[in-house]
Design a protein around this motif. Structure first.
Motif, short mmCIF file in Angstrom:
data_model
loop_
_atom_site.label_atom_id
_atom_site.label_comp_id
_atom_site.label_asym_id
_atom_site.label_seq_id
_atom_site.Cartn_x
_atom_site.Cartn_y
_atom_site.Cartn_z
N SER A 6 45.99 30.36 32.53
CA SER A 6 46.76 29.43 33.37
C SER A 6 46.37 27.99 33.07
N ARG A 9 48.06 26.87 29.86
CA ARG A 9 49.47 26.59 30.07
C ARG A 9 49.68 25.25 30.76
N LEU A 46 57.15 28.54 31.12
CA LEU A 46 56.06 29.32 30.54
C LEU A 46 55.60 30.43 31.45
N SER A 48 53.72 30.31 34.26
CA SER A 48 52.36 30.28 34.80
C SER A 48 52.35 30.65 36.26
N LYS A 103 53.55 29.64 19.07
CA LYS A 103 54.17 30.40 20.15
C LYS A 103 55.40 31.16 19.66
#
Length: 438
Positions: A6, A9, A46, A48, A103
């Motif tokens: 986390s 991110r 993303l 998170s 990614k």
């Protein structure tokens, strides 16, 4: 581990926000607060927050002062100066692009999966044999699949049964029949006259007419699938002669034809006049049917026996049905009560529906029987009478020729010339022959 993910991110989101606040050359600066909104959108994309909620954790912790300096700065590095902000931001943009490329590569490796690494689906995918088809391995399928397969089997089975029934019907269709031929010229001439009148009114029906040589009355139909069965049927026909003779008891069976009727306006026929003789013909048909069935021959029909003399039917020409659906009864309304004549039962034939017909138009005949004890002598007498009439007519012609004087003179002249030629030839031979010694 989850906390580290986390945090990474969140740092990535901050880098995206910082890069977004830099104006491109030739463009004006974005409005204030636009970077924070972009960072929030990136963080949501993303996943998170979602992944943390799924895992049962709280919100991501606030970044430390070291983390706030940037992902590329170490713990002991001094903060960047004001002049280095642009260069530092450019480096961050390059790092950000590298991270995005990595990614994308990881996304491709995961075969397009959008599942976050900390979600339940991702963790389940790491379990061995996760991609195994349990339904295939253990033989379990959904209810719908089972129902669909059963329904497909039922449909296939019903189609197969229908096809088999259709083939069986085609195989069991009659291809032989017992025929009572029509030999009376008066009946055939009367039917031909009706056919000519109908064709004059509708020329298309000429294709539906039955030739006068094929006119008959059907007593019995049957299906014979091989030559062996044809032989059995011939034996049954010969055996039925004695049974028919017993029913006739040495008498003539004269069948009267009067009037015209039809079957559903598709088959037109001459009717039998109501009499006891028609009932006797029905009894003969039933007796022969029993004899053939005892021999194992599929003879007869389910419907009741109705003797008739067909002279027109649409089924003779398949292409005619496209033009004429029904035969108009008005075409023969003037003959609906017309008397055509009588036919004496003297012969029964076993005929084929499919084999080539005889030159006179009658069906191919496998075997025949003559019935009526006194009728055979009548046939002989009629034949002798016809021959004697022909001889008498020739003698009368000769007498008429001899009664003419000119013809007699010609005959005498020819006879005299022939006699003179013979005498001259004989004298010539005698004069040329050598004299015999004495």
């Amino acid at each position: 581990m989850r906390r580290l993910l986390s945090t990474l991110r969140f740092q990535l989101a901050r880098l995206l926000a910082a890069a977004a606040e830099l104006p491109a050359p030739g463009h004006r600066a974005p409005p204030p607060g636009w970077g924070e909104r972009r960072a929030a959108a990136a963080a949501w994309a993303l996943g998170s927050d979602r992944s943390m909620a799924q895992c049962g954790g709280g919100a991501a912790p606030p970044p430390s002062p070291e983390e706030a300096r940037g992902s590329g700065a170490a713990a002991g590095d001094p903060p960047p100066r004001a002049g280095e902000s642009l260069e530092h931001d450019g480096l961050e943009n390059v790092q950000e692009k590298k991270i995005i490329r990595k990614k994308k590569k990881r996304t491709k490796i995961r075969k397009g999966s959008q599942t976050p690494p900390d979600s339940m689906d991702y963790l389940m995918a790491e379990i061995p044999f996760a991609s195994t088809d349990t339904g295939y391995e253990f033989g379990t399928t959904s209810t719908f699949e089972i129902y669909f397969k059963k329904r497909r089997k039922r449909t296939t089975r019903s189609k197969t049964e229908d096809d088999n029934q259709t083939k069986k019907k085609k195989q069991d269709q009659p291809n032989y029949f017992i025929s009572l031929p029509i030999t009376n010229p008066k009946i055939t001439r009367g039917i031909q006259a009706v056919q000519d009148i109908i064709v004059q009114k509708d020329h298309r029906l000429s294709q539906a007419m039955v030739r006068y040589g094929s006119l008959h009355v059907t007593l019995l139909v049957m299906h014979l699938s091989s030559e062996e069965e044809v032989g059995i049927a011939v034996g049954a026909l010969l055996e039925s002669k004695d049974a028919v003779e017993e029913l006739l008891q040495g008498k003539h069976l004269d069948l009267s034809f009067q009037g015209i009727d039809d079957f559903r306006n598709e088959v037109v026929f001459v009717k039998f006049a109501a009499s006891d003789h028609t009932a006797a013909l029905t009894e003969i048909s039933e007796t022969m049917k029993k004899i053939f069935q005892e021999k194992g021959i599929l003879a007869g029909e389910n419907r009741a026996f109705k003797p008739h003399l067909t002279f027109m039917k649409l089924s003779k020409s398949p292409g005619l049905r496209k033009q004429v659906r029904k035969i108009d009864p008005h075409l023969y309304e003037n003959f609906k009560s017309h008397y055509f004549g009588d036919e004496t039962l003297c012969r029964l034939d076993l005929c084929s529906m499919l084999k080539k017909k005889q030159p006179n138009g009658y069906y191919h005949c496998e075997s025949s029987i003559t019935v009526g004890k006194s009728h055979e002598s009548d046939l002989i007498k009629k034949a002798l009478h016809r021959e004697s009439l022909a001889l008498f007519s020739k003698l009368n012609k000769i007498k008429e020729l001899l009664s003419n004087p000119e013809i007699r003179m010609k005959i005498n002249r020819e006879l005299f010339q022939d006699r003179h030629k013979q005498q001259s030839l004989k004298s010539h031979v005698d004069s040329n022959s050598p004299a015999m010694p004495i």
